[in-house]
Design a protein around this motif. Sequence first.
Motif, PDB file in Angstrom:
ATOM      1  N   ASP A 318       7.089 -52.062  30.885  1.00  0.00           N
ATOM      2  CA  ASP A 318       8.422 -52.665  30.909  1.00  0.00           C
ATOM      3  C   ASP A 318       8.479 -53.798  29.892  1.00  0.00           C
ATOM      4  O   ASP A 318       7.974 -54.902  30.119  1.00  0.00           O
ATOM      5  N   GLN A 370      13.462 -41.702  38.843  1.00  0.00           N
ATOM      6  CA  GLN A 370      14.525 -42.437  39.529  1.00  0.00           C
ATOM      7  C   GLN A 370      14.041 -43.820  39.972  1.00  0.00           C
ATOM      8  O   GLN A 370      14.669 -44.846  39.673  1.00  0.00           O
ATOM      9  N   ILE A 374      15.250 -45.602  36.530  1.00  0.00           N
ATOM     10  CA  ILE A 374      16.693 -45.688  36.769  1.00  0.00           C
ATOM     11  C   ILE A 374      17.018 -46.821  37.731  1.00  0.00           C
ATOM     12  O   ILE A 374      17.903 -47.652  37.463  1.00  0.00           O
ATOM     13  N   ASP A 375      16.308 -46.896  38.846  1.00  0.00           N
ATOM     14  CA  ASP A 375      16.576 -47.961  39.814  1.00  0.00           C
ATOM     15  C   ASP A 375      16.314 -49.349  39.232  1.00  0.00           C
ATOM     16  O   ASP A 375      16.963 -50.321  39.627  1.00  0.00           O
ATOM     17  N   SER A 376      15.369 -49.440  38.290  1.00  0.00           N
ATOM     18  CA  SER A 376      15.084 -50.735  37.654  1.00  0.00           C
ATOM     19  C   SER A 376      16.044 -51.037  36.507  1.00  0.00           C
ATOM     20  O   SER A 376      15.934 -52.091  35.868  1.00  0.00           O
ATOM     21  N   GLU A 377      16.956 -50.098  36.219  1.00  0.00           N
ATOM     22  CA  GLU A 377      17.972 -50.237  35.173  1.00  0.00           C
ATOM     23  C   GLU A 377      17.365 -50.295  33.779  1.00  0.00           C
ATOM     24  O   GLU A 377      17.955 -50.829  32.848  1.00  0.00           O
ATOM     25  N   TYR A 378      16.165 -49.702  33.633  1.00  0.00           N
ATOM     26  CA  TYR A 378      15.593 -49.572  32.296  1.00  0.00           C
ATOM     27  C   TYR A 378      16.351 -48.497  31.531  1.00  0.00           C
ATOM     28  O   TYR A 378      16.673 -48.684  30.357  1.00  0.00           O
ATOM     29  N   TRP A 379      16.580 -47.358  32.183  1.00  0.00           N
ATOM     30  CA  TRP A 379      17.462 -46.311  31.668  1.00  0.00           C
ATOM     31  C   TRP A 379      18.457 -45.933  32.764  1.00  0.00           C
ATOM     32  O   TRP A 379      18.171 -46.108  33.951  1.00  0.00           O
ATOM     33  N   THR A 380      19.595 -45.409  32.350  1.00  0.00           N
ATOM     34  CA  THR A 380      20.565 -44.902  33.317  1.00  0.00           C
ATOM     35  C   THR A 380      20.338 -43.407  33.524  1.00  0.00           C
ATOM     36  O   THR A 380      19.693 -42.735  32.708  1.00  0.00           O
TER      37      THR A 380
END
Length: 390
Positions: A318, A370, A374-380
């Motif tokens: 990250d 996910q 996704i949940d960490s908002e790194y990618w949608t």
Amino acid sequence: MKRTARTRLGLKFITTTGAIALAVGLAGCASGSTAPAGDGGSGEAADDLTVGVAMPTETSERWINDGQAVKSQLEEAGYGVDLQYANDDIPTQQQQIEQMVTKGADILIIASIDGTALASQLEAAAAKGIPVIAYDRLINGTENVDFYVTFDNYEVGVQQATSLLQGLGYMDAEGKDTGLKDKKIIELFAGSPDDNNTAFFFNGAMDTLKPFLEDGRLTVGSGQTSMDQVATLRWDGATAQKRMEDLLTSTYGGGSKPLHGVLAPYDGISRGIITALQNAGYGENIEAGLPIVSGQDAEIASVKLINDGVQFATIFKDTRKLATEAVKAAEAYAEGGEPEANDTETYDNGVKVVPSYLLESDIVVADNIQSLLIDSEYWTAEEVAAGVAE
């Protein structure tokens, strides 16, 4: 006696009447903090301090994200930022750093192209009392690197090999040996030989693969197992694709012989390998016979491939967290202190052991895209589906 980074930076802001204290808050702290006096004397705001940020290239999505993350967090903390990308050209990066020093940067954050090529530039920085923070890639052969922020690079290599072994069925989700006795064939790729991280990645991976190679369950079909044989200059995907094509021709009958897995150290290399494999007819997905391929950096194009069952895994580092640690280190120097290290033994650059802060990374497979990305908002979810960053 050599001055410490703390002393050198402090000397930059000593006036004829004495040193002026600095109070620069982290992002989110109360506004109105003051910085030390500049060379002229009176107290200045944090945005009167400039941090030079040297990144290696914009050809990699990863480094674009790193540069922007560092820049945005520094600016949020009130600093001026001089962000430069060097297009993977060593003389360009040398010139950029020289210009940062000449223009009066107060602190440098450097992700080097070649970790041995910056000694003279950092000597000039030290002469002006500018602390140097190595970012993700250790700078070697100089005493003038003061701190290092990175991930646990040996552990990243362990995770790369672990993901390969999981995909091949030799390890379970907890990283334990499943006892599978099948014999399988793999190939090995490593990163750029001029990147200090490459050896850490490769050694971590090889130490993890060693028991399976020694007991004969795994075989490297080409016999190419040394880092010199498997390195990929500049982490270049096209170079990796060409080597994979050559291996397929020389060892695998152009695609007619079994190949079960490939250790790949970076997503751009992974995609080059996968292209060569697909062109040789190894199938359109894992179920149809495409070998298990590892990766690193969770680049969006590779995350889509993982989601689609093409690439098996990547390692998620990250970059937002790495940027945060770089900014914390810069602020510690600006405040006249020293950054907090959690490793003071591992990273010897040939002249000194550089105090370091190491972050943890994660293995990404289809089942945890996910939760990790996704949940960490790194990618949608939309970016993962499209394979393109918005």
